[in-house]
Motif scaffolding. Structure first.
Motif, PDB file in Angstrom:
ATOM      1  N   ASP A 151      98.692  33.445  54.511  1.00 18.77           N
ATOM      2  CA  ASP A 151      98.452  32.623  55.708  1.00 18.77           C
ATOM      3  C   ASP A 151      97.799  31.293  55.316  1.00 18.77           C
ATOM      4  O   ASP A 151      96.705  30.951  55.757  1.00 18.77           O
ATOM      5  CB  ASP A 151      97.585  33.365  56.733  1.00 18.77           C
ATOM      6  CG  ASP A 151      98.237  34.634  57.239  1.00 18.77           C
ATOM      7  OD1 ASP A 151      99.473  34.628  57.392  1.00 18.77           O
ATOM      8  OD2 ASP A 151      97.515  35.610  57.461  1.00 18.77           O
ATOM      9  N   LEU A 152      98.499  30.555  54.483  1.00 18.36           N
ATOM     10  CA  LEU A 152      97.956  29.331  53.917  1.00 18.36           C
ATOM     11  C   LEU A 152      98.460  28.093  54.643  1.00 18.36           C
ATOM     12  O   LEU A 152      99.584  28.060  55.127  1.00 18.36           O
ATOM     13  CB  LEU A 152      98.349  29.230  52.441  1.00 18.36           C
ATOM     14  CG  LEU A 152      98.025  30.442  51.571  1.00 18.36           C
ATOM     15  CD1 LEU A 152      98.598  30.260  50.175  1.00 18.36           C
ATOM     16  CD2 LEU A 152      96.529  30.677  51.516  1.00 18.36           C
ATOM     17  N   ASN A 153      97.625  27.052  54.656  1.00 24.82           N
ATOM     18  CA  ASN A 153      98.075  25.764  55.166  1.00 24.82           C
ATOM     19  C   ASN A 153      98.834  25.066  54.033  1.00 24.82           C
ATOM     20  O   ASN A 153      98.837  25.545  52.893  1.00 24.82           O
ATOM     21  CB  ASN A 153      96.900  24.938  55.710  1.00 24.82           C
ATOM     22  CG  ASN A 153      95.907  24.529  54.644  1.00 24.82           C
ATOM     23  OD1 ASN A 153      96.271  24.180  53.524  1.00 24.82           O
ATOM     24  ND2 ASN A 153      94.625  24.559  54.986  1.00 24.82           N
ATOM     25  N   PRO A 154      99.483  23.926  54.300  1.00 27.24           N
ATOM     26  CA  PRO A 154     100.274  23.270  53.245  1.00 27.24           C
ATOM     27  C   PRO A 154      99.481  22.914  51.986  1.00 27.24           C
ATOM     28  O   PRO A 154      99.979  23.086  50.870  1.00 27.24           O
ATOM     29  CB  PRO A 154     100.797  22.006  53.939  1.00 27.24           C
ATOM     30  CG  PRO A 154     100.869  22.385  55.384  1.00 27.24           C
ATOM     31  CD  PRO A 154      99.689  23.300  55.605  1.00 27.24           C
ATOM     32  N   GLU A 155      98.253  22.447  52.141  1.00 28.07           N
ATOM     33  CA  GLU A 155      97.432  22.104  50.974  1.00 28.07           C
ATOM     34  C   GLU A 155      97.141  23.352  50.137  1.00 28.07           C
ATOM     35  O   GLU A 155      97.220  23.326  48.910  1.00 28.07           O
ATOM     36  CB  GLU A 155      96.125  21.445  51.412  1.00 28.07           C
ATOM     37  CG  GLU A 155      95.251  21.038  50.251  1.00 28.07           C
ATOM     38  CD  GLU A 155      93.917  20.456  50.678  1.00 28.07           C
ATOM     39  OE1 GLU A 155      93.257  19.843  49.828  1.00 28.07           O
ATOM     40  OE2 GLU A 155      93.516  20.626  51.852  1.00 28.07           O
ATOM     41  N   GLU A 156      96.816  24.441  50.807  1.00 23.86           N
ATOM     42  CA  GLU A 156      96.518  25.693  50.094  1.00 23.86           C
ATOM     43  C   GLU A 156      97.771  26.243  49.406  1.00 23.86           C
ATOM     44  O   GLU A 156      97.686  26.805  48.317  1.00 23.86           O
ATOM     45  CB  GLU A 156      95.939  26.715  51.065  1.00 23.86           C
ATOM     46  CG  GLU A 156      94.571  26.335  51.577  1.00 23.86           C
ATOM     47  CD  GLU A 156      94.090  27.196  52.733  1.00 23.86           C
ATOM     48  OE1 GLU A 156      92.870  27.304  52.903  1.00 23.86           O
ATOM     49  OE2 GLU A 156      94.937  27.761  53.468  1.00 23.86           O
ATOM     50  N   THR A 157      98.926  26.071  50.039  1.00 23.87           N
ATOM     51  CA  THR A 157     100.187  26.500  49.429  1.00 23.87           C
ATOM     52  C   THR A 157     100.433  25.739  48.136  1.00 23.87           C
ATOM     53  O   THR A 157     100.864  26.314  47.130  1.00 23.87           O
ATOM     54  CB  THR A 157     101.360  26.302  50.411  1.00 23.87           C
ATOM     55  OG1 THR A 157     101.098  27.068  51.597  1.00 23.87           O
ATOM     56  CG2 THR A 157     102.683  26.736  49.808  1.00 23.87           C
ATOM     57  N   LEU A 158     100.121  24.444  48.146  1.00 16.86           N
ATOM     58  CA  LEU A 158     100.267  23.625  46.944  1.00 16.86           C
ATOM     59  C   LEU A 158      99.320  24.103  45.839  1.00 16.86           C
ATOM     60  O   LEU A 158      99.724  24.230  44.674  1.00 16.86           O
ATOM     61  CB  LEU A 158      99.999  22.161  47.286  1.00 16.86           C
ATOM     62  CG  LEU A 158     100.240  21.141  46.185  1.00 16.86           C
ATOM     63  CD1 LEU A 158     101.694  21.156  45.737  1.00 16.86           C
ATOM     64  CD2 LEU A 158      99.854  19.757  46.670  1.00 16.86           C
ATOM     65  N   ILE A 159      98.082  24.406  46.201  1.00 18.22           N
ATOM     66  CA  ILE A 159      97.110  24.921  45.225  1.00 18.22           C
ATOM     67  C   ILE A 159      97.604  26.244  44.654  1.00 18.22           C
ATOM     68  O   ILE A 159      97.546  26.473  43.445  1.00 18.22           O
ATOM     69  CB  ILE A 159      95.708  25.072  45.863  1.00 18.22           C
ATOM     70  CG1 ILE A 159      95.128  23.699  46.215  1.00 18.22           C
ATOM     71  CG2 ILE A 159      94.759  25.816  44.912  1.00 18.22           C
ATOM     72  CD1 ILE A 159      93.868  23.770  47.067  1.00 18.22           C
ATOM     73  N   LYS A 160      98.107  27.106  45.533  1.00 19.23           N
ATOM     74  CA  LYS A 160      98.603  28.409  45.085  1.00 19.23           C
ATOM     75  C   LYS A 160      99.797  28.232  44.139  1.00 19.23           C
ATOM     76  O   LYS A 160      99.880  28.905  43.108  1.00 19.23           O
ATOM     77  CB  LYS A 160      99.008  29.269  46.287  1.00 19.23           C
ATOM     78  CG  LYS A 160      99.431  30.679  45.922  1.00 19.23           C
ATOM     79  CD  LYS A 160      99.668  31.520  47.158  1.00 19.23           C
ATOM     80  CE  LYS A 160     100.077  32.930  46.830  1.00 19.23           C
ATOM     81  NZ  LYS A 160     100.186  33.765  48.036  1.00 19.23           N
ATOM     82  N   SER A 161     100.676  27.284  44.448  1.00 23.22           N
ATOM     83  CA  SER A 161     101.825  27.026  43.570  1.00 23.22           C
ATOM     84  C   SER A 161     101.368  26.568  42.199  1.00 23.22           C
ATOM     85  O   SER A 161     101.893  27.013  41.169  1.00 23.22           O
ATOM     86  CB  SER A 161     102.735  25.958  44.182  1.00 23.22           C
ATOM     87  OG  SER A 161     103.292  26.408  45.384  1.00 23.22           O
ATOM     88  N   GLY A 162     100.376  25.681  42.168  1.00 18.28           N
ATOM     89  CA  GLY A 162      99.818  25.228  40.891  1.00 18.28           C
ATOM     90  C   GLY A 162      99.217  26.366  40.100  1.00 18.28           C
ATOM     91  O   GLY A 162      99.347  26.442  38.871  1.00 18.28           O
ATOM     92  N   THR A 163      98.566  27.270  40.822  1.00 18.43           N
ATOM     93  CA  THR A 163      97.962  28.441  40.171  1.00 18.43           C
ATOM     94  C   THR A 163      99.038  29.347  39.584  1.00 18.43           C
ATOM     95  O   THR A 163      98.900  29.833  38.443  1.00 18.43           O
ATOM     96  CB  THR A 163      97.093  29.224  41.185  1.00 18.43           C
ATOM     97  OG1 THR A 163      96.086  28.339  41.692  1.00 18.43           O
ATOM     98  CG2 THR A 163      96.466  30.444  40.546  1.00 18.43           C
TER      99      THR A 163
END
Length: 190
Positions: free
Chosen positions: A170-182
């Motif tokens: 349940d991530l917002n777009p910024e958090e999705t980007l962080i998760k992708s980087g991770t």
């Protein structure tokens, strides 16, 4: 309530409702009556920060911070202006003051980020641990802690935190980007 107080209340209400132009008009009027009004100076400093006019922003915030009626948020804005103008060491001082007054989430994130840039990773971890008590399993907190631990050479703990990040949903777009980087850091996606 005196006229300046009523005008300040009106201007702040306009800001809260997203009417920046209306607020600017009222704040200009206030500054004509009192050129040292700290809330009005802070308002225009924020506009200067957004326009990347950091020298002007710093000048306005210095004036605002001289007033006994200055809000603590001017410290936070000064941190932004200094950080964004490349004066990281000075920014740390203002973020620190604001964080210890507010213990606010945004203050903690900004302060910890600057501490990491200054290689003060253990201090950053302490700040993040404190704010994590209020905001457990927070993407930005976990990400900054992971970075600080990695820089400190504690790769195992950095990876453990990254694995916590990839479990978040349940991530917002910024958090999705962080998760992708991770996920990329962990070699789980290309």
């Amino acid at each position: 309530m005196d006229k300046t107080s009523a005008d300040l209340e009106l201007a702040l209400s306009l800001v809260k409702n997203g009417d920046d132009k209306g607020a600017a008009k009222v704040f200009r009027k206030i500054l004509k009556e009192n050129e040292k009004e700290p809330i009005a100076l802070e308002f225009f400093a924020v506009k200067e920060i957004r326009a990347k006019n950091f020298k002007n922003a710093i000048h306005l915030l210095k004036q605002a911070l001289k007033s006994k009626n200055c809000r603590a948020s001017a410290l936070f804005q000064m941190g932004h202006a200094l950080r964004d103008s490349g004066k990281i060491l000075q920014a740390e001082q203002f973020y620190s003051k604001y964080y210890f007054i507010s213990h606010d989430y945004k203050a903690a994130i900004s302060y910890a980020d600057v501490l990491i840039k200054l290689s003060k990773n253990n201090e950053a971890i302490q700040v993040l641990n404190q704010i994590e008590l209020k905001y457990p399993r927070n993407m930005k907190i976990l990400s900054l802690k992971s970075l600080a631990y990695k820089i400190n050479g504690n790769e195992n703990l950095a990876i453990k935190l990254k694995k916590e990040i990839i479990k978040l949903e349940d991530l917002n777009p910024e958090e999705t980007l962080i998760k992708s980087g991770t996920l990329m850091d962990l070699g789980l996606i290309d």
